[in-house]
Scaffold this active site. Structure first.
Site, PDB file in Angstrom:
ATOM      1  N   THR A 393       0.922  -1.114   0.000  1.00  0.00           N
ATOM      2  CA  THR A 393       0.000   0.000   0.000  1.00  0.00           C
ATOM      3  C   THR A 393       0.959   1.158   0.000  1.00  0.00           C
ATOM      4  OG1 THR A 393      -1.709  -1.172   1.185  1.00  0.00           O
ATOM      5  CG2 THR A 393      -1.650   1.178   1.577  1.00  0.00           C
ATOM      6  N   THR A 411      -4.112   2.335  -1.855  1.00  0.00           N
ATOM      7  CA  THR A 411      -3.691   0.949  -2.070  1.00  0.00           C
ATOM      8  C   THR A 411      -4.445   0.287  -3.203  1.00  0.00           C
ATOM      9  OG1 THR A 411      -3.292  -1.142  -0.916  1.00  0.00           O
ATOM     10  CG2 THR A 411      -5.393  -0.080  -0.478  1.00  0.00           C
ATOM     11  N   ASP A 435     -10.303  -7.885   1.393  1.00  0.00           N
ATOM     12  CA  ASP A 435     -10.435  -7.223   2.695  1.00  0.00           C
ATOM     13  C   ASP A 435     -11.808  -7.439   3.327  1.00  0.00           C
ATOM     14  OD1 ASP A 435      -7.892  -6.354   3.010  1.00  0.00           O
ATOM     15  OD2 ASP A 435      -8.259  -4.270   2.462  1.00  0.00           O
ATOM     16  N   SER A 464     -11.045  -1.572   6.090  1.00  0.00           N
ATOM     17  CA  SER A 464      -9.624  -1.307   5.851  1.00  0.00           C
ATOM     18  C   SER A 464      -8.902  -1.130   7.180  1.00  0.00           C
ATOM     19  CB  SER A 464      -9.503  -0.023   5.034  1.00  0.00           C
ATOM     20  OG  SER A 464      -8.155   0.366   4.929  1.00  0.00           O
ATOM     21  N   GLY A 485       1.085  -1.683   5.046  1.00  0.00           N
ATOM     22  CA  GLY A 485       1.428  -2.828   5.898  1.00  0.00           C
ATOM     23  C   GLY A 485       0.262  -3.699   6.302  1.00  0.00           C
ATOM     24  N   GLY A 486      -0.894  -3.591   5.599  1.00  0.00           N
ATOM     25  CA  GLY A 486      -2.027  -4.469   5.928  1.00  0.00           C
ATOM     26  C   GLY A 486      -2.410  -4.324   7.390  1.00  0.00           C
TER      27      GLY A 486
HETATM   28  O1  DON Z   1      -7.048  -1.499   3.354  1.00  0.00           O
HETATM   29  C1  DON Z   1      -6.322  -2.276   3.934  1.00  0.00           C
HETATM   30  O2  DON Z   1      -6.262  -2.368   5.140  1.00  0.00           O
HETATM   31  C2  DON Z   1      -5.399  -3.167   3.117  1.00  0.00           C
HETATM   32  N1  DON Z   1      -5.969  -3.382   1.824  1.00  0.00           N
HETATM   33  C3  DON Z   1      -4.063  -2.534   3.068  1.00  0.00           C
HETATM   34  C4  DON Z   1      -3.079  -3.365   2.329  1.00  0.00           C
HETATM   35  C5  DON Z   1      -1.686  -3.018   2.615  1.00  0.00           C
HETATM   36  O3  DON Z   1      -1.386  -2.170   3.394  1.00  0.00           O
HETATM   37  C6  DON Z   1      -0.693  -3.827   1.934  1.00  0.00           C
HETATM   38  N2  DON Z   1       0.587  -3.239   2.128  1.00  0.00           N
HETATM   39  N3  DON Z   1       1.501  -3.366   2.691  1.00  0.00           N
END
Ligand code: DON
Length: 582
Positions: A393, A411, A435, A464, A485-486
């Site tokens: 992201t 993202t 998600d 998210s 960072g998910g």
């Molecule tokens: O919206 C979210 O929480 C996820 N789709 C974010 C994904 C993400 O940060 C991946 N990257 N490192």
């Protein structure tokens, strides 16, 4: 001809020479000024007035140059966002979505939700087979993984309300970078080589994937040219929103989806709308924190963590000591349990925001924490209500010379999203549908759990973790922060806020410091490799924690305003992240 006349002519010539010399000097110096760089750039940059920090040096430069030309933070945001879509295709995007926090110099803070949404034909069990089992990978790669993209509408909506420079001009640097190309970094070259086969596997025509080099391997400095993407940007320059959500771009996108069982229709595109949302706000150590509300869990979760942290002398307990890591872990365990049960798109689900942030509830949660012993995650339940209930992201932070601040996290979900390029339009589609909670009890790609609150419904936004955040102190801007960072996004932002407000670090140290993550389930403390010393790890294990070291967590791009009003921009050393300011 007499002598006097000759003298007069000579003087005239001298005058003319002096004047033309002056004009030449003035011309040369004005040219030099146009081409001159009046800003500093690097991993850490100090500035008096304005700052941009993003995941890629080219995008950061585009942003700071817009600020130098007199654009405001929103103008710079638009230019940076489109530039990132070109120079950082792993996460920068036209085919994804995100969230924006925006603070004006008078202290007003607004937030914009341009998250993707489920297509109208989506349904709760769409990723399950006839036995109710999850079909592996369906929500992660290929056309079925995509939600309706929101980024272009988000940028244009924010610009229409707050922008000052013409949209066409702001998109021009992105257009040029796509059309003429830009040199890829070493990290990008490696990454594109690594993903080569994945791209070929998921696309209809491997000869038109811009990131696949047919005649060999990518090397640092190779030029990446993206002509189809340039044409898409040009359509947006010429037609605005319709250049993406209608006409040729939308037709190409829908055709790409249909070629692989995707369900996004022209009507989904035409109907997409970014939404202004109420920011989540709270106090921490005398500062005011603003972050993103639903459909992001980031703001509520961050505020729960900060409110619980106020019950403990985190600064005195020290940075990365067993006591601090234990307490942070115990708070995180509880917050992620609440997230899994209660958070979802508030347009579709009754999110108990007030209850989750209620002082008494927070105190009750704090009382459950044993200062010496880890809690079993299985025994941590979410709040009981009386009523119904790769990682890629990217984040960028911007402050302009008049004190407007922008914090955007955007993202396409995992690295390179669904891996599907829209043929002829040159951009990658997201895999944001993952998600959603595809089935209660089945974790998503980040190990996050969910249930009804985040079940798939037509036109609903998937939950998210993105946490674009703005902090103010004594009525003045203090910090702009966020990260990819998910599931680790929330805890990374939390740690950076603590690093500055409790551990008194400057921005660079706060961003560079090792990170540690816990998300309730699975029941592990995940420290970055070497983030915790052997003594701390042993002490935590003695309290009953299980520890699993992992690779780097997040890429925080942040700006700190010092007490003297000076700005410190910090680009995370974990990536190509770059700051520029003046
Ligand atoms: O919206 C979210 O929480 C996820 N789709 C974010 C994904 C993400 O940060 C991946 N990257 N490192």
């Amino acid at each position: 001809m007499n002598l006097k006349l000759l003298q007069q002519l000579a003087e005239k010539r001298i005058y003319l020479r002096v004047i033309s010399l002056f004009l030449v000097v003035a011309y040369i110096s004005s040219c030099a000024k146009i081409g001159r760089k009046d800003y500093q750039e690097g991993k850490t940059v100090h500035g008096d007035k304005a700052m941009v920090v993003s995941a890629h040096p080219e995008a950061t430069r585009v942003g700071v140059e817009v600020l130098e030309q007199g654009g405001n933070a929103i103008d710079a945001m638009v230019a940076v966002h489109f530039a990132l879509a070109v120079v950082y295709p792993a996460a920068g995007n036209l085919g994804g979505g995100g969230f924006m926090m925006y603070r004006q110099p008078d202290g007003e803070v607004v937030s914009l939700d341009f998250r993707e949404k489920a297509p109208m034909a989506a349904y709760e069990e769409m990723y399950q087979d006839e036995n109710g089992d999850i079909i592996d990978g369906l929500s992660l790669a290929g056309p079925m993984a995509s939600g309706v993209p929101g980024s272009v509408d988000g940028m244009l909506t924010a610009h229409a309300r707050y922008g000052t420079m013409p949209l066409k001009k702001l998109l021009q640097p992105a257009y040029k970078l796509a059309r003429s190309g830009f040199p890829v970094t070493a990290k990008q070259a490696n990454n594109y080589n690594r993903y080569r086969n994945t791209f070929i596997e998921h696309n209809r025509d491997s000869t038109v994937i811009p990131l696949v080099k047919l005649d060999g391997k990518w090397e640092e400095g190779d030029l990446l040219v993206q002509k189809d993407l340039a044409a898409t940007i040009k359509r947006i320059q010429d037609e605005g929103r319709d250049g993406f959500y209608k006409g040729k771009t939308a037709a190409l996108l829908v055709a790409e989806m249909k070629a692989g069982n995707g369900i996004i229709e022209l009507e989904d595109m035409a109907k997409y709308e970014a939404k202004w949302r109420e920011p989540v706000t709270g106090k921490y150590r005398g500062a005011t924190v603003y972050s993103m509300g639903p459909p992001s869990s980031g703001g509520i979760a961050l505020m729960q963590l900060l409110k619980m942290s106020e019950h403990f002398p985190i600064g005195e307990l020290g940075f990365h000591t067993p006591e601090t890591i234990h307490l942070m872990t115990e708070m995180e365990r509880r917050v992620y349990a609440d997230r899994a049960k209660h958070l979802g798109d508030a347009d579709f689900w009754d999110v108990p925001q007030e209850e989750l942030l209620d002082d008494e509830y927070i105190s009750k949660r704090v009382r459950q924490i044993d200062p010496n012993k880890a809690t079993d995650s299985e025994k941590v339940l979410a709040m009981q209500l009386n009523h119904k209930e790769s990682e890629e992201t990217t984040h960028y932070s911007i402050v302009d010379a008049n004190g407007h601040a922008v914090s955007v996290t955007t993202t396409i979900n995992s690295g390179y999203g669904s891996k599907v390029f829209v043929s002829g339009a040159g951009f990658l589609m997201n895999n944001e549908m993952d998600d959603f909670s595809s089935k209660p009890g089945v974790p998503n790609v980040y190990g996050l759990l969910g249930g009804k609150a985040n079940a798939i419904q037509p036109e609903k936004r998937m939950l998210s973790a993105m946490t674009p955040t703005i902090v103010e102190k004594d009525g003045k801007l203090k910090m702009v922060v966020g990260t990819p960072g998910g599931s680790t996004i929330i805890t990374s932002v939390y740690q950076v806020v603590l690093n500055v407000l409790d551990h008194q670090m400057n921005m660079t140290d706060a961003v560079t410091a090792g990170r540690v993550h816990h998300q309730w389930k699975p029941n592990f403390i995940f420290p970055e490799r070497d983030a915790l010393d052997p003594f701390t790890k042993k002490a935590l294990e003695k309290m009953g924690h299980q520890i699993k070291e992992r690779g780097s967590i997040g890429r925080v791009d942040a700006i700190l305003v010092g007490i003297d009003g000076k700005l410190e921009g910090a680009g995370d050393p974990r990536g190509d992240d770059w700051a520029a300011g003046y």
